[in-house]
Design a protein around this motif. Structure first.
Motif, mmCIF file in Angstrom:
data_model
loop_
_atom_site.group_PDB
_atom_site.id
_atom_site.type_symbol
_atom_site.label_atom_id
_atom_site.label_comp_id
_atom_site.label_asym_id
_atom_site.label_seq_id
_atom_site.Cartn_x
_atom_site.Cartn_y
_atom_site.Cartn_z
ATOM 1 N N ARG A 100 0.850 -1.190 0.000
ATOM 2 C CA ARG A 100 0.000 0.000 0.000
ATOM 3 C C ARG A 100 0.886 1.241 0.000
ATOM 4 O O ARG A 100 1.892 1.292 0.720
ATOM 5 C CB ARG A 100 -0.871 -0.029 1.252
ATOM 6 C CG ARG A 100 -1.994 0.960 1.227
ATOM 7 C CD ARG A 100 -2.976 0.658 2.327
ATOM 8 N NE ARG A 100 -3.904 1.759 2.467
ATOM 9 C CZ ARG A 100 -4.661 1.935 3.524
ATOM 10 N NH1 ARG A 100 -4.592 1.089 4.531
ATOM 11 N NH2 ARG A 100 -5.481 2.952 3.578
ATOM 12 N N PRO A 101 0.565 2.251 -0.807
ATOM 13 C CA PRO A 101 1.410 3.454 -0.860
ATOM 14 C C PRO A 101 1.414 4.185 0.487
ATOM 15 O O PRO A 101 0.386 4.281 1.162
ATOM 16 C CB PRO A 101 0.778 4.312 -1.950
ATOM 17 C CG PRO A 101 -0.558 3.724 -2.229
ATOM 18 C CD PRO A 101 -0.589 2.330 -1.703
ATOM 19 N N ARG A 102 2.597 4.686 0.864
ATOM 20 C CA ARG A 102 2.732 5.450 2.108
ATOM 21 C C ARG A 102 2.512 6.929 1.831
ATOM 22 O O ARG A 102 2.885 7.435 0.780
ATOM 23 C CB ARG A 102 4.119 5.253 2.714
ATOM 24 C CG ARG A 102 4.320 3.855 3.238
ATOM 25 C CD ARG A 102 5.682 3.712 3.923
ATOM 26 N NE ARG A 102 5.786 2.431 4.559
ATOM 27 C CZ ARG A 102 5.466 2.198 5.830
ATOM 28 N NH1 ARG A 102 5.029 3.171 6.572
ATOM 29 N NH2 ARG A 102 5.567 1.001 6.338
ATOM 30 N N ARG A 103 1.918 7.615 2.791
ATOM 31 C CA ARG A 103 1.690 9.054 2.671
ATOM 32 C C ARG A 103 3.001 9.802 2.870
ATOM 33 O O ARG A 103 3.763 9.479 3.769
ATOM 34 C CB ARG A 103 0.702 9.538 3.721
ATOM 35 C CG ARG A 103 -0.693 9.056 3.519
ATOM 36 C CD ARG A 103 -1.627 9.718 4.529
ATOM 37 N NE ARG A 103 -2.959 9.206 4.391
ATOM 38 C CZ ARG A 103 -3.823 9.621 3.494
ATOM 39 N NH1 ARG A 103 -3.498 10.572 2.663
ATOM 40 N NH2 ARG A 103 -5.024 9.094 3.412
ATOM 41 N N ALA A 104 3.214 10.828 2.065
ATOM 42 C CA ALA A 104 4.370 11.706 2.257
ATOM 43 C C ALA A 104 4.167 12.546 3.517
ATOM 44 O O ALA A 104 5.119 12.833 4.243
ATOM 45 C CB ALA A 104 4.559 12.608 1.041
ATOM 46 N N ASP A 105 2.934 12.930 3.781
ATOM 47 C CA ASP A 105 2.578 13.731 4.958
ATOM 48 C C ASP A 105 1.548 12.931 5.770
ATOM 49 O O ASP A 105 0.350 13.046 5.534
ATOM 50 C CB ASP A 105 1.996 15.078 4.537
ATOM 51 C CG ASP A 105 2.972 15.903 3.723
ATOM 52 O OD1 ASP A 105 4.173 15.863 4.022
ATOM 53 O OD2 ASP A 105 2.533 16.593 2.791
ATOM 54 N N PRO A 106 1.993 12.118 6.742
ATOM 55 C CA PRO A 106 1.077 11.206 7.418
ATOM 56 C C PRO A 106 0.280 11.792 8.586
ATOM 57 O O PRO A 106 -0.640 11.156 9.075
ATOM 58 C CB PRO A 106 2.006 10.105 7.919
ATOM 59 C CG PRO A 106 3.304 10.794 8.143
ATOM 60 C CD PRO A 106 3.391 11.850 7.081
#
Length: 127
Positions: A100-106
């Motif tokens: 699953r893609p990770r958020r750049a700004d989590p």
């Protein structure tokens, strides 16, 4: 930001809250949404059930159809996590998992605008 990150490592840290903004505590979502046509799933199961956030995107693919019938599913890269075949051999479904893609700004705050509708503002503590 450097001072804030250092303070977060101290025991008893409590996130500062701006009550006037009605923002509350920040939220955190490690992963971005899965692409259309996939659902979120887990890569592993712990002793007491699923652990953490769903970290895989799962797509069901009918592998009995020819590659031209499967269209964009042909050549899909990922890990096959299950296969099921119908009673009469008329169903050949594979579940394919990709990270699953990770958020750049989590991290985020939900802050109400002038009309009272909450808007989400994303940020990152790493940079």
């Amino acid at each position: 930001m450097t001072k804030l990150i250092a303070a977060m490592k101290e025991p008893g840290f409590s996130w500062p809250i701006c009550h006037e903004a009605n923002a509350g505590k920040p939220g955190h979502e490690t992963f971005d949404d899965c692409p259309a046509g996939t659902t979120a799933g887990y890569s592993s199961q712990g002793d007491n059930g699923w652990r953490g956030e769903p970290d895989q995107c799962i797509k069901k693919v009918d592998v009995c159809r020819s590659p031209s019938q499967r269209g964009s599913e042909a050549g899909l890269k990922g890990t096959v996590i299950s296969r099921s075949f119908g009673d009469r051999g008329d169903s050949c479904i594979e579940q394919i998992a990709t990270p699953r893609p990770r958020r750049a700004d989590p991290y985020f705050f939900d802050i109400p605008n002038d009309q009272g509708v909450k808007q989400r503002f994303w940020f990152n503590l790493s940079h």
